[in-house]
Design an enzyme around this catalytic site. Sequence first.
Site, PDB file in Angstrom:
ATOM      1  N   GLN A 160     -10.633  16.581  -0.610  1.00  0.00           N
ATOM      2  CA  GLN A 160     -11.924  15.893  -0.467  1.00  0.00           C
ATOM      3  C   GLN A 160     -12.258  15.617   0.996  1.00  0.00           C
ATOM      4  OE1 GLN A 160     -13.587  16.015  -3.187  1.00  0.00           O
ATOM      5  NE2 GLN A 160     -13.297  14.156  -4.380  1.00  0.00           N
ATOM      6  N   ASN A 192       3.955  11.041  -0.131  1.00  0.00           N
ATOM      7  CA  ASN A 192       3.273  11.580   1.044  1.00  0.00           C
ATOM      8  C   ASN A 192       4.208  11.788   2.237  1.00  0.00           C
ATOM      9  OD1 ASN A 192       0.943  11.833  -0.348  1.00  0.00           O
ATOM     10  ND2 ASN A 192      -0.156  10.162   0.634  1.00  0.00           N
ATOM     11  N   SER A 212      -3.667  10.813   6.310  1.00  0.00           N
ATOM     12  CA  SER A 212      -2.964  10.548   5.051  1.00  0.00           C
ATOM     13  C   SER A 212      -2.385   9.134   5.018  1.00  0.00           C
ATOM     14  CB  SER A 212      -1.822  11.558   4.863  1.00  0.00           C
ATOM     15  OG  SER A 212      -2.277  12.870   5.079  1.00  0.00           O
ATOM     16  N   HIS A 250      -3.656  -0.373   8.473  1.00  0.00           N
ATOM     17  CA  HIS A 250      -4.683   0.043   7.515  1.00  0.00           C
ATOM     18  C   HIS A 250      -4.262  -0.408   6.117  1.00  0.00           C
ATOM     19  CE1 HIS A 250      -8.019   2.290   5.997  1.00  0.00           C
ATOM     20  NE2 HIS A 250      -7.295   3.192   5.384  1.00  0.00           N
ATOM     21  N   ARG A 299      -2.230   1.515  -0.977  1.00  0.00           N
ATOM     22  CA  ARG A 299      -1.942   2.660  -0.103  1.00  0.00           C
ATOM     23  C   ARG A 299      -0.436   2.848   0.039  1.00  0.00           C
ATOM     24  NH1 ARG A 299      -6.177  -0.267   2.321  1.00  0.00           N
ATOM     25  NH2 ARG A 299      -8.115   0.905   2.598  1.00  0.00           N
TER      26      ARG A 299
HETATM   27  N1  NAD Z   1      -6.951   6.896   6.828  1.00  0.00           N
HETATM   28  C1  NAD Z   1      -8.027   6.709   6.084  1.00  0.00           C
HETATM   29  O1  NAD Z   1      -9.001   6.097   6.514  1.00  0.00           O
HETATM   30  C2  NAD Z   1      -8.083   7.264   4.688  1.00  0.00           C
HETATM   31  C3  NAD Z   1      -9.191   7.028   3.880  1.00  0.00           C
HETATM   32  C4  NAD Z   1      -9.200   7.583   2.596  1.00  0.00           C
HETATM   33  C5  NAD Z   1      -8.124   8.345   2.148  1.00  0.00           C
HETATM   34  N2  NAD Z   1      -7.054   8.542   2.973  1.00  0.00           N
HETATM   35  C6  NAD Z   1      -5.898   9.355   2.578  1.00  0.00           C
HETATM   36  O2  NAD Z   1      -6.129  10.710   2.958  1.00  0.00           O
HETATM   37  C7  NAD Z   1      -5.345  11.580   2.134  1.00  0.00           C
HETATM   38  C8  NAD Z   1      -6.223  12.702   1.596  1.00  0.00           C
HETATM   39  O3  NAD Z   1      -7.233  12.209   0.760  1.00  0.00           O
HETATM   40  P1  NAD Z   1      -8.179  13.218  -0.058  1.00  0.00           P
HETATM   41  O4  NAD Z   1      -9.136  12.388  -0.803  1.00  0.00           O
HETATM   42  O5  NAD Z   1      -8.664  14.288   0.825  1.00  0.00           O
HETATM   43  O6  NAD Z   1      -7.097  13.820  -1.085  1.00  0.00           O
HETATM   44  P2  NAD Z   1      -7.154  15.222  -1.877  1.00  0.00           P
HETATM   45  O7  NAD Z   1      -6.152  15.130  -2.975  1.00  0.00           O
HETATM   46  O8  NAD Z   1      -8.547  15.562  -2.221  1.00  0.00           O
HETATM   47  O9  NAD Z   1      -6.634  16.278  -0.790  1.00  0.00           O
HETATM   48  C9  NAD Z   1      -5.337  16.343  -0.373  1.00  0.00           C
HETATM   49  C10 NAD Z   1      -4.987  17.821  -0.234  1.00  0.00           C
HETATM   50  O10 NAD Z   1      -3.672  17.920   0.344  1.00  0.00           O
HETATM   51  C11 NAD Z   1      -3.145  19.130  -0.171  1.00  0.00           C
HETATM   52  N3  NAD Z   1      -1.698  19.214   0.074  1.00  0.00           N
HETATM   53  C12 NAD Z   1      -0.678  18.666  -0.617  1.00  0.00           C
HETATM   54  N4  NAD Z   1       0.488  19.011  -0.060  1.00  0.00           N
HETATM   55  C13 NAD Z   1       0.203  19.776   1.010  1.00  0.00           C
HETATM   56  C14 NAD Z   1       0.989  20.441   1.984  1.00  0.00           C
HETATM   57  N5  NAD Z   1       2.325  20.357   1.972  1.00  0.00           N
HETATM   58  N6  NAD Z   1       0.360  21.149   2.938  1.00  0.00           N
HETATM   59  C15 NAD Z   1      -0.989  21.233   2.956  1.00  0.00           C
HETATM   60  N7  NAD Z   1      -1.770  20.634   2.058  1.00  0.00           N
HETATM   61  C16 NAD Z   1      -1.190  19.919   1.092  1.00  0.00           C
HETATM   62  C17 NAD Z   1      -3.514  19.111  -1.636  1.00  0.00           C
HETATM   63  O11 NAD Z   1      -3.426  20.412  -2.199  1.00  0.00           O
HETATM   64  C18 NAD Z   1      -4.933  18.572  -1.576  1.00  0.00           C
HETATM   65  O12 NAD Z   1      -5.892  19.609  -1.569  1.00  0.00           O
HETATM   66  C19 NAD Z   1      -4.753  10.667   1.047  1.00  0.00           C
HETATM   67  O13 NAD Z   1      -3.415  10.356   1.395  1.00  0.00           O
HETATM   68  C20 NAD Z   1      -5.616   9.419   1.104  1.00  0.00           C
HETATM   69  O14 NAD Z   1      -4.935   8.278   0.663  1.00  0.00           O
HETATM   70  C21 NAD Z   1      -7.016   8.007   4.214  1.00  0.00           C
END
Ligand code: NAD
Length: 323
Positions: free
Chosen positions: A15, A98, A122, A178, A91
């Site tokens: 996403q 993760n 992440s 965070h 989180r």
């Molecule tokens: N820091 C922030 O402000 C913030 C805000 C919202 C979400 N997040 C975090 O960001 C992360 C991603 O969120 P998202 O909504 O995009 O999740 P998502 O599930 O849509 O996307 C994560 C992607 O990572 C891929 N993935 C898994 N293992 C992998 C690997 N070894 N190598 C490459 N890709 C791999 C998955 O196939 C998936 O497509 C989550 O951990 C979420 O908690 C952080």
Amino acid sequence: MSISVPKVVLIGGGQIGGVLAQLCAIERIGEVVLYDIKEGMPQGKALDIAEASRVDGSDVRISGTNDPICLVGADIVVVTSGMPRKDGMSRDDLLTVNAKIISEVAENIKQYAPNSIVIVISNPLDAMVTLMQRVTGFPANRVIGQAGVLDSSRFATFIAWELGVSAKDINAPVLGGHGDTMVPLVRYANVAGIPVMEQLLRKYGSAEKAKDVMDKIVQRVRDAGSEVVKLLKTGSAFYSPATSAMSMIKAIVRDSKRVLSVCAKLNGEFGVKDYYIGVLAKLGRQGAEQVVEFDLTKEEKAMFDKSVEAVKTLVGDMDRLGI
Ligand SMILES: NC(=O)c1ccc[n+]([C@@H]2O[C@H](COP(=O)([O-])OP(=O)(O)OC[C@H]3O[C@@H](n4cnc5c(N)ncnc54)[C@H](O)[C@@H]3O)[C@@H](O)[C@H]2O)c1
């Protein structure tokens, strides 16, 4: 003549990664590569974005891949690989799953993109940035995390709604980890330079009411991630985190020296050493080029220290788990 085109590799094409890829195209960032372990998915998203180039005028080179060798030559790597939380999860609940993913990704970055600047998104953010720097061994200025830009934007948005003004004119910094202990800095929140509390006092004519309104805003900022998770049900916020990361990429690529709230490693600033935590830092070609220090009141420092303790506990958990 040497003209260099910045190369940005997005690790994780889910996403946040997908939206960020499109933003990079629209902002004409140079070369963008979307990487994910899911076969076909990053290729499909990259193709979809590329096919809009006639309409959005993006003129960007964009591709998708499942091969980590795409990291070669990367100037900036943005890491969103990993699980997002679901309703009812914190989180921190994502730590074990993760951490494994981030360790693996960090090994690839270390091998293929040893000179890159890494922005981790992440969760749990502060621990994942710490792990990224440990595994890559990169200097601290080249490994940073995105959280504070988003938390500050949420704070600014809620203030803007309350005052009925543009969020663009609000500066409302958020420091700390965070998580639930993040520290929205009410005293420094301003609208076009005027303290927000002064404006709330004028609006309500009572210091008590102004404080009550601000307390509710602060709590909403702390809960903002969960508020979105509850509504979405299947994942967490992604438009605003992607847009926030985009502002960091632009500051680095354009060497603009923007002062943004980012997760950076402290070396004695605010009395903290060797821990990653959300602070204001100057972003430029070298990554986090300087942590901006300023005075905190006793109460603000106590909140900041509490947040640092929460990050230390999380990093301690990671250590105990042998990650
Ligand atoms: N820091 C922030 O402000 C913030 C805000 C919202 C979400 N997040 C975090 O960001 C992360 C991603 O969120 P998202 O909504 O995009 O999740 P998502 O599930 O849509 O996307 C994560 C992607 O990572 C891929 N993935 C898994 N293992 C992998 C690997 N070894 N190598 C490459 N890709 C791999 C998955 O196939 C998936 O497509 C989550 O951990 C979420 O908690 C952080």
